[in-house]
Design a protein around this motif. Structure first.
Motif, PDB file in Angstrom:
ATOM      1  N   LEU A  18       4.724   3.214 138.175  1.00  0.00           N
ATOM      2  CA  LEU A  18       4.565   1.763 138.069  1.00  0.00           C
ATOM      3  C   LEU A  18       4.496   1.119 139.454  1.00  0.00           C
ATOM      4  N   GLY A  19       5.299   1.632 140.393  1.00  0.00           N
ATOM      5  CA  GLY A  19       5.210   1.140 141.757  1.00  0.00           C
ATOM      6  C   GLY A  19       3.840   1.390 142.364  1.00  0.00           C
ATOM      7  N   ALA A  20       3.277   2.562 142.084  1.00  0.00           N
ATOM      8  CA  ALA A  20       1.940   2.877 142.577  1.00  0.00           C
ATOM      9  C   ALA A  20       0.898   1.942 141.978  1.00  0.00           C
ATOM     10  N   LEU A  21       1.014   1.635 140.690  1.00  0.00           N
ATOM     11  CA  LEU A  21       0.082   0.707 140.058  1.00  0.00           C
ATOM     12  C   LEU A  21       0.113  -0.658 140.739  1.00  0.00           C
ATOM     13  N   ASP A  22       1.301  -1.103 141.153  1.00  0.00           N
ATOM     14  CA  ASP A  22       1.411  -2.384 141.869  1.00  0.00           C
ATOM     15  C   ASP A  22       0.515  -2.386 143.108  1.00  0.00           C
ATOM     16  N   VAL A  23       0.605  -1.305 143.878  1.00  0.00           N
ATOM     17  CA  VAL A  23      -0.141  -1.226 145.132  1.00  0.00           C
ATOM     18  C   VAL A  23      -1.638  -1.093 144.883  1.00  0.00           C
ATOM     19  N   PHE A  24      -2.017  -0.244 143.931  1.00  0.00           N
ATOM     20  CA  PHE A  24      -3.439  -0.059 143.644  1.00  0.00           C
ATOM     21  C   PHE A  24      -4.076  -1.366 143.188  1.00  0.00           C
ATOM     22  N   ARG A  25      -3.368  -2.121 142.367  1.00  0.00           N
ATOM     23  CA  ARG A  25      -3.900  -3.397 141.891  1.00  0.00           C
ATOM     24  C   ARG A  25      -4.133  -4.355 143.063  1.00  0.00           C
ATOM     25  N   ASP A  26      -3.140  -4.432 143.950  1.00  0.00           N
ATOM     26  CA  ASP A  26      -3.274  -5.335 145.101  1.00  0.00           C
ATOM     27  C   ASP A  26      -4.379  -4.894 146.056  1.00  0.00           C
ATOM     28  N   ALA A  27      -4.645  -3.578 146.112  1.00  0.00           N
ATOM     29  CA  ALA A  27      -5.669  -3.048 147.012  1.00  0.00           C
ATOM     30  C   ALA A  27      -7.067  -3.086 146.396  1.00  0.00           C
ATOM     31  N   THR A  73      -2.696  16.485 147.450  1.00  0.00           N
ATOM     32  CA  THR A  73      -1.857  15.639 148.302  1.00  0.00           C
ATOM     33  C   THR A  73      -0.498  15.479 147.629  1.00  0.00           C
ATOM     34  N   VAL A  74       0.565  15.945 148.287  1.00  0.00           N
ATOM     35  CA  VAL A  74       1.905  15.896 147.716  1.00  0.00           C
ATOM     36  C   VAL A  74       2.734  14.884 148.492  1.00  0.00           C
ATOM     37  N   LEU A  75       3.275  13.917 147.790  1.00  0.00           N
ATOM     38  CA  LEU A  75       4.169  12.939 148.374  1.00  0.00           C
ATOM     39  C   LEU A  75       5.514  13.036 147.667  1.00  0.00           C
ATOM     40  N   ARG A  76       6.554  12.501 148.305  1.00  0.00           N
ATOM     41  CA  ARG A  76       7.880  12.584 147.691  1.00  0.00           C
ATOM     42  C   ARG A  76       8.519  11.209 147.625  1.00  0.00           C
ATOM     43  N   GLY A  77       9.102  10.912 146.447  1.00  0.00           N
ATOM     44  CA  GLY A  77       9.836   9.679 146.253  1.00  0.00           C
ATOM     45  C   GLY A  77      11.239   9.961 145.766  1.00  0.00           C
ATOM     46  N   ASP A  78      11.932   8.893 145.381  1.00  0.00           N
ATOM     47  CA  ASP A  78      13.318   9.064 144.914  1.00  0.00           C
ATOM     48  C   ASP A  78      13.511   8.530 143.496  1.00  0.00           C
ATOM     49  N   PHE A  79      12.419   8.499 142.725  1.00  0.00           N
ATOM     50  CA  PHE A  79      12.420   8.046 141.335  1.00  0.00           C
ATOM     51  C   PHE A  79      12.513   6.524 141.205  1.00  0.00           C
ATOM     52  N   THR A  80      12.451   5.769 142.304  1.00  0.00           N
ATOM     53  CA  THR A  80      12.486   4.309 142.203  1.00  0.00           C
ATOM     54  C   THR A  80      11.078   3.740 142.302  1.00  0.00           C
ATOM     55  N   ARG A  81      10.924   2.523 141.831  1.00  0.00           N
ATOM     56  CA  ARG A  81       9.624   1.851 141.888  1.00  0.00           C
ATOM     57  C   ARG A  81       9.216   1.608 143.338  1.00  0.00           C
ATOM     58  N   GLY A  82      10.200   1.279 144.172  1.00  0.00           N
ATOM     59  CA  GLY A  82       9.907   1.056 145.582  1.00  0.00           C
ATOM     60  C   GLY A  82       9.321   2.276 146.258  1.00  0.00           C
ATOM     61  N   SER A  83       9.849   3.459 145.956  1.00  0.00           N
ATOM     62  CA  SER A  83       9.308   4.673 146.570  1.00  0.00           C
ATOM     63  C   SER A  83       7.905   4.970 146.061  1.00  0.00           C
ATOM     64  N   GLY A  84       7.594   4.561 144.832  1.00  0.00           N
ATOM     65  CA  GLY A  84       6.239   4.704 144.317  1.00  0.00           C
ATOM     66  C   GLY A  84       5.265   3.799 145.061  1.00  0.00           C
ATOM     67  N   ARG A  85       5.721   2.604 145.396  1.00  0.00           N
ATOM     68  CA  ARG A  85       4.873   1.695 146.178  1.00  0.00           C
ATOM     69  C   ARG A  85       4.579   2.278 147.559  1.00  0.00           C
ATOM     70  N   ARG A  86       5.617   2.790 148.200  1.00  0.00           N
ATOM     71  CA  ARG A  86       5.425   3.329 149.546  1.00  0.00           C
ATOM     72  C   ARG A  86       4.479   4.529 149.537  1.00  0.00           C
ATOM     73  N   ALA A  87       4.600   5.377 148.529  1.00  0.00           N
ATOM     74  CA  ALA A  87       3.708   6.535 148.436  1.00  0.00           C
ATOM     75  C   ALA A  87       2.268   6.083 148.208  1.00  0.00           C
ATOM     76  N   ALA A  88       2.079   5.092 147.354  1.00  0.00           N
ATOM     77  CA  ALA A  88       0.726   4.604 147.069  1.00  0.00           C
ATOM     78  C   ALA A  88       0.102   3.965 148.304  1.00  0.00           C
ATOM     79  N   GLU A  89       0.917   3.297 149.107  1.00  0.00           N
ATOM     80  CA  GLU A  89       0.398   2.709 150.349  1.00  0.00           C
ATOM     81  C   GLU A  89      -0.129   3.795 151.276  1.00  0.00           C
ATOM     82  N   ILE A 130      -0.531  11.918 139.726  1.00  0.00           N
ATOM     83  CA  ILE A 130       0.431  12.325 138.708  1.00  0.00           C
ATOM     84  C   ILE A 130       1.819  12.155 139.295  1.00  0.00           C
ATOM     85  N   ALA A 131       2.608  11.273 138.713  1.00  0.00           N
ATOM     86  CA  ALA A 131       3.939  10.962 139.242  1.00  0.00           C
ATOM     87  C   ALA A 131       5.002  11.642 138.395  1.00  0.00           C
ATOM     88  N   ALA A 132       6.120  11.990 139.038  1.00  0.00           N
ATOM     89  CA  ALA A 132       7.195  12.725 138.361  1.00  0.00           C
ATOM     90  C   ALA A 132       8.069  11.821 137.510  1.00  0.00           C
TER      91      ALA A 132
END
Length: 368
Positions: free
Chosen positions: A285-294, A249-265, A277-279
């Motif tokens: 770190l944004g993805a970790l925020d979402v996983f923790r809340d979920a 599964t390939v997702l794309r972000g813009d190197f910001t924490r917010g884009s990591g959150r959106r991808a994790a959602e 595996i994040a670039a």
């Protein structure tokens, strides 16, 4: 207010009883002048409040003593809130703000560049240069970098932040050093890191942990040379392991924490994989925020890794596995390469490749 006439080098020479050439030698190479003479000159400089003229020196030597560092603009100027400094005295002395969502301002994407800038400024100071920094916000014709090029002795640019044709024109006037990204058959000096090799090794570590488990890769912007190299390293390790990239599964972000959150959602909504595996670290770190809340446990349910080695990665919960870049050293090396180029204009292009460190932490270690 009465402004007195600025002292000149002739005033200093007259007061110290030496030639202007001696004054120049004391200010530029004090160890080359006898201590008694040096002290006389420095005493005269102090008494007269003399400040050497950089513009005059530049005209004489065809040098400005200034190096340029050009970054792309990650935040738009119009996004900055209004600020009226003159009316600040009418505002309350402080405000209490509740931040339930976490810090997601534009500055988070600049953490890597902040460290590079620190290193460049430090080395420029050590080498006797002044550092000029330019940021290309909403600058389609690259007027900012072209204006900088007329004011500096040499220029450092982040890879792909300046179009090839513009960079080629600038390089005909002044030396250019490209930061990050591989050489592409050009004649510039380059300072870079082994993105692909390090990401491949980290991916092999993750594969050893998850076996046949599903993988997700959170890529950076399509125009990022570093991001592309990190994808190449990931892809090579996956195919070498006999697995198909079609299953990733390939997702794309813009190197910001917010884009990591959106991808994790997105991942949570469609069933999370066994490893992400994040670039870069901010997206991880944004993805970790979402996983923790979920309620998705890391590393028990899902492994997560990043790239860059920012301080926040070590302080996250759990601590984030990452690849540490020598960010400050990248800036320092770029200045060293540029300084050397100014002295040896006709030398072959330099490729300075700095080492990386794979930092294994809890976020990628399957509990036994």
């Amino acid at each position: 207010m009465i402004v007195s006439k600025a002292a000149t080098v002739y005033d200093v020479a007259d007061r110290a009883g030496v030639s202007i050439a001696t004054v120049s030698r004391v200010l530029r190479s004090p160890d080359a002048v006898r201590p008694v003479t040096r002290e006389r000159v420095l005493d005269a400089v102090s008494a007269l409040g003399y400040v050497p003229s950089g513009s005059a020196r530049g005209l004489a030597e065809r040098r400005t003593g200034v190096l340029g560092l050009y970054f792309p603009g990650f935040d738009a100027a119009e996004d900055a809130p209004p600020l009226d400094v003159l009316s600040a005295g009418d505002a309350p002395p402080f405000a209490i703000v509740r931040d339930d969502a976490g810090d997601d301002d534009g500055h988070t994407s600049m953490l890597f560049l902040d460290e590079v800038l620190r290193g460049a400024e430090l080395e420029a100071w050590k080498q006797g240069f002044v550092l000029m920094v330019g940021v290309g916000r909403d600058d389609p014709d690259r007027s900012t970098v072209r204006d900088m090029a007329g004011r500096v002795d040499g220029l450092m640019v982040l890879a792909s932040s300046v179009p090839d044709d513009v960079l080629a024109r600038l390089a005909r006037r002044i030396p250019v050093v490209v930061l990050s990204g591989p050489p592409r058959g050009d004649h510039y000096d380059h300072v870079t890191v082994s993105n692909a090799e390090a990401m491949a090794e980290l991916t092999r570590h993750v594969l050893a942990q998850v076996g046949d488990g599903r993988l997700a890769f959170l890529a950076g912007p399509e125009d990022s040379p570093d991001g592309l190299q990190r994808w190449d390293g990931f892809a090579a390790a996956v195919t070498d392991a006999g697995r198909s990239l079609d299953d990733v599964t390939v997702l794309r972000g813009d190197f910001t924490r917010g884009s990591g959150r959106r991808a994790a959602e997105e991942l949570v909504a469609s069933a999370a994989p066994e490893a992400l595996i994040a670039a870069n670290d901010q997206m991880a770190l944004g993805a970790l925020d979402v996983f923790r809340d979920a309620g998705i446990r890391v590393p028990e349910d899902l492994l997560v890794t990043g790239f860059d080695g920012i301080e926040a990665a070590a302080l996250s919960r759990p601590p984030l596995t990452t690849i540490r870049q020598p960010m400050i050293d990248l800036g320092r090396a770029a200045v060293q390469v540029l300084s050397r180029r100014l002295e040896t204009v006709d030398a072959d292009p330099v490729l300075a490749r700095l080492p990386l460190q794979i930092i294994l932490r809890e976020s990628s270690q399957r509990p036994s």
